[in-house]
Design an enzyme around this catalytic site. Structure first.
Site, PDB file in Angstrom:
ATOM      1  N   LYS A  58      -5.875  -1.630  -1.548  1.00 36.71           N
ATOM      2  CA  LYS A  58      -6.771  -1.389  -0.414  1.00 36.71           C
ATOM      3  C   LYS A  58      -7.415  -2.692   0.049  1.00 36.71           C
ATOM      4  CE  LYS A  58      -8.085   2.467   1.694  1.00 36.71           C
ATOM      5  NZ  LYS A  58      -7.229   3.650   1.920  1.00 36.71           N
ATOM      6  N   TYR A 109       0.856  -1.176   0.000  1.00 34.00           N
ATOM      7  CA  TYR A 109       0.000   0.000   0.000  1.00 34.00           C
ATOM      8  C   TYR A 109       0.893   1.228   0.000  1.00 34.00           C
ATOM      9  CZ  TYR A 109      -4.132   2.805   0.856  1.00 34.00           C
ATOM     10  OH  TYR A 109      -5.132   3.728   0.745  1.00 34.00           O
ATOM     11  N   GLY A 133      -8.427  20.568   2.372  1.00 36.45           N
ATOM     12  CA  GLY A 133      -9.032  19.799   1.298  1.00 36.45           C
ATOM     13  C   GLY A 133      -9.987  18.772   1.870  1.00 36.45           C
ATOM     14  N   ASP A 147      -9.780   7.809  -3.345  1.00 38.96           N
ATOM     15  CA  ASP A 147      -8.926   8.711  -4.127  1.00 38.96           C
ATOM     16  C   ASP A 147      -9.652   9.441  -5.250  1.00 38.96           C
ATOM     17  OD1 ASP A 147      -6.803   8.253  -2.511  1.00 38.96           O
ATOM     18  OD2 ASP A 147      -5.741   6.905  -3.859  1.00 38.96           O
TER      19      ASP A 147
END
Length: 569
Positions: A183, A110, A312, A255
């Site tokens: 993931k 990962y 963000g 993402d």
């Protein structure tokens, strides 16, 4: 009379699955293949005679051999490729190796190493894994998902990306499929989500990455990224199809760019069982670190002054999770919002910025009359300006700006709080807002620290400070397991908070230098604790669709173990 079902696999739960492929066809099935672990009798029954060396190994012997091979790889990317190839040959062996060396191998399978593999996806392409859905052929969506070979009741988890916001490296087009498979590897190794009860998916909507578009090897749709109404229609179609075909699955968004991530989550979370790890998973693990830190200093979340540098999707998600805890401690939502000062690329976010403030940032925009005279240079109110005025107790970095937490910023913060909680969370390591060794030095060892990347312990005087890694893997695997066990109809804020509190409760060591979070080598235990907390929260909110008569046993029974199932001949 012979049993027509034989040979078959007998699983731990008593289920019996016939073994239909034979010979090389069987060895090409990663969940069935066990290589040299097939016994002589099994080889005879399954058409493998002469196709393997005569010697037979146990799973433990195989693990020792492949671990030695893994260690001989020259660099981290080579190790990633080695593990990927092993996963494509023998999934049980892959997950057994990964589970026994999880702390060592998690950064390989990962973040951060997987980022390199994603960038090279089309150039190094070897074997497909997952489902590729193209915006240019939306009518193929149902057939594509059907071709993966799983029925409606055989899917617990769907992980999907559109690849626009990959791991700090941005738009990676079709290569984003690798982030979903990575993931899912963590879901399985950490929480025992069965590898054949999940689906990795990439939504190929094009790419704005010119390097990819000009690469002859690129395997995705070769046009600019589609946006606007057509994109929204594609997303909506996807949600509706997945929800209809796999009604019991958790839909995990991964993402997406910040604006789309917040918008998509807000649109669907009230009606579907859906979760965004970049927003909610990051928020939960950082909340866990903050709760542990606040408990360590004998305070509460409602009393904190929090500066978020990098507002963000991740930064604001963290603020929202912390705000909800403050509300549960007695503040109104408006009062809780006033405990946050959020900075973006233009400095402190204020109401006077108008349209430059994103929708999800608006609750945290400061009134203009409050910040008159704050800017030390020009009109931009920077981080040091905010720290000097606010005197924060918690400082969070999600900006990907290396070194943003300067000595001046950290020492200014430390002047006004005895135990500053400082979290430089940006990944990968070179993008961290500060290094723990510097933070410890600048605060004379008083800071409580959590980072996004792994860092070595820091010695200061007689104390060794162990640095907590705020790794989402402490939360999302257990959350997925809890949803799977409870069959929750949706993922609520209380379930997210419950997961964070479960992680924080596992970091009770109060010795000087003790980390704020449990270590990654405890992931299996942490995931079980998180799953149990999520199940209880789901039941309390009437979101669980099964009766939780013995939740501890139900969680334990759901966790797949990487062992070879018995072959009945």
């Amino acid at each position: 009379m012979t049993d027509a079902r034989k040979p078959f696999l007998r699983l731990d739960n008593g289920e019996e699955l016939p073994i239909k492929p034979r010979g090389y066809q069987l060895m090409s099935r990663p969940m069935l293949n066990r290589g040299t672990a097939f016994t002589h009798e099994e080889r005879t029954a399954l058409g493998l005679t002469g196709l393997l060396p005569p010697g037979s190994n146990t799973l433990e012997m195989q693990v020792r051999r492949v671990y030695a091979q893994y260690q001989s790889q020259g660099d981290d990317l080579s190790k990633n490729v080695f593990l990927t190839q092993m996963r494509d040959r023998n999934e049980v062996l892959f997950y057994r190796l990964l589970s026994e060396h999880l702390e060592e191998m998690l950064p390989i399978v990962y973040t951060p190493t997987i980022g390199q593999a994603i960038e090279l996806y089309s150039d190094w392409y070897s074997r497909p894994r997952g489902v590729y859905l193209s915006i240019d052929r939306p009518e193929e969506m149902e057939d594509s998902l059907s071709n993966y070979g799983l029925d409606a009741d055989e899917v617990d988890l769907v992980v999907v990306t559109d690849s626009e916001g990959i791991l700090g490296i941005g738009d990676q087009g079709v290569g984003g499929i690798a982030i979903t498979t990575g993931k899912l590897a963590v879901y399985t190794a950490a929480a025992g989500i069965h590898p054949r009860r999940s689906i990795p998916i990439v939504l190929d909507v094009g790419t704005d990455n010119l390097r990819l578009l000009n690469n002859d090897n690129y395997l995705g749709e070769r046009h600019a990224r589609v946006r606007g109404e057509r994109y929204d229609e594609f997303i909506d179609r996807f949600v509706q199809v997945v929800s209809r075909m796999f009604p019991g699955a958790l839909l995990h968004w991964e993402d997406f760019a910040a604006d789309n991530a917040h918008r998509i989550l807000a649109k669907y979370r009230g009606e579907h069982c859906t979760f965004n790890d970049d927003i909610q998973g990051t928020a939960a693990v950082v909340l866990a670190a903050a709760l542990a830190g606040v408990q360590r200093i004998g305070s509460r979340m409602a009393d904190q002054r929090i500066v978020v540098y990098g507002a963000g999707s991740a930064g604001v998600g963290i603020a929202e999770a912390m705000r909800d805890v403050m509300v549960s401690e007695g503040l109104s939502r408006e009062e809780a919002n006033r405990r946050f000062w959020c900075l973006g690329s233009r400095g402190l976010i204020t109401q006077g910025m108008g349209s430059r403030v994103r929708d999800f940032q608006e609750p945290y925009a400061r009134p203009d009359d409050e910040v008159i005279g704050w800017a030390s240079t020009g009109n931009r109110i920077g981080l040091l300006d905010v720290v000097q005025r606010v005197q924060p107790t918690i400082l969070i970095g999600t900006s990907a700006q290396a070194g943003a937490f300067t000595q001046e910023v950290v020492t200014e913060m430390a002047k006004h709080t005895a135990r500053p909680i400082i979290m430089p969370l940006s990944n990968p390591t070179p993008r961290a807002e500060a290094k723990p060794v510097d933070i410890v030095s600048w605060t004379d060892g008083r800071a409580l620290i959590a980072t996004g990347s792994p860092f070595a312990p820091v010695r200061h005087g007689d104390v060794v400070h162990y640095i907590a890694q705020a790794n989402n893997a402490l939360v999302f695997p257990g959350l997925g397991l809890g949803v799977s066990v409870s069959k929750a109809s949706r993922v609520s804020d209380r379930m997210i908070e419950a997961s964070a509190r479960a992680v924080a409760d596992m970091a009770q060591d109060r010795e000087p230098g003790a980390p704020l979070l449990p270590s990654v080598d405890q992931l299996r235990t942490v995931s079980a604790a998180v799953a149990l907390a999520v199940c209880k929260a789901a039941a309390k909110e009437d979101l669980a669709r099964v009766e939780l008569t013995d939740p501890v046993q139900q969680v334990f029974a759901q966790m797949w173990q990487p062992t070879y199932a018995k072959i009945v001949l």
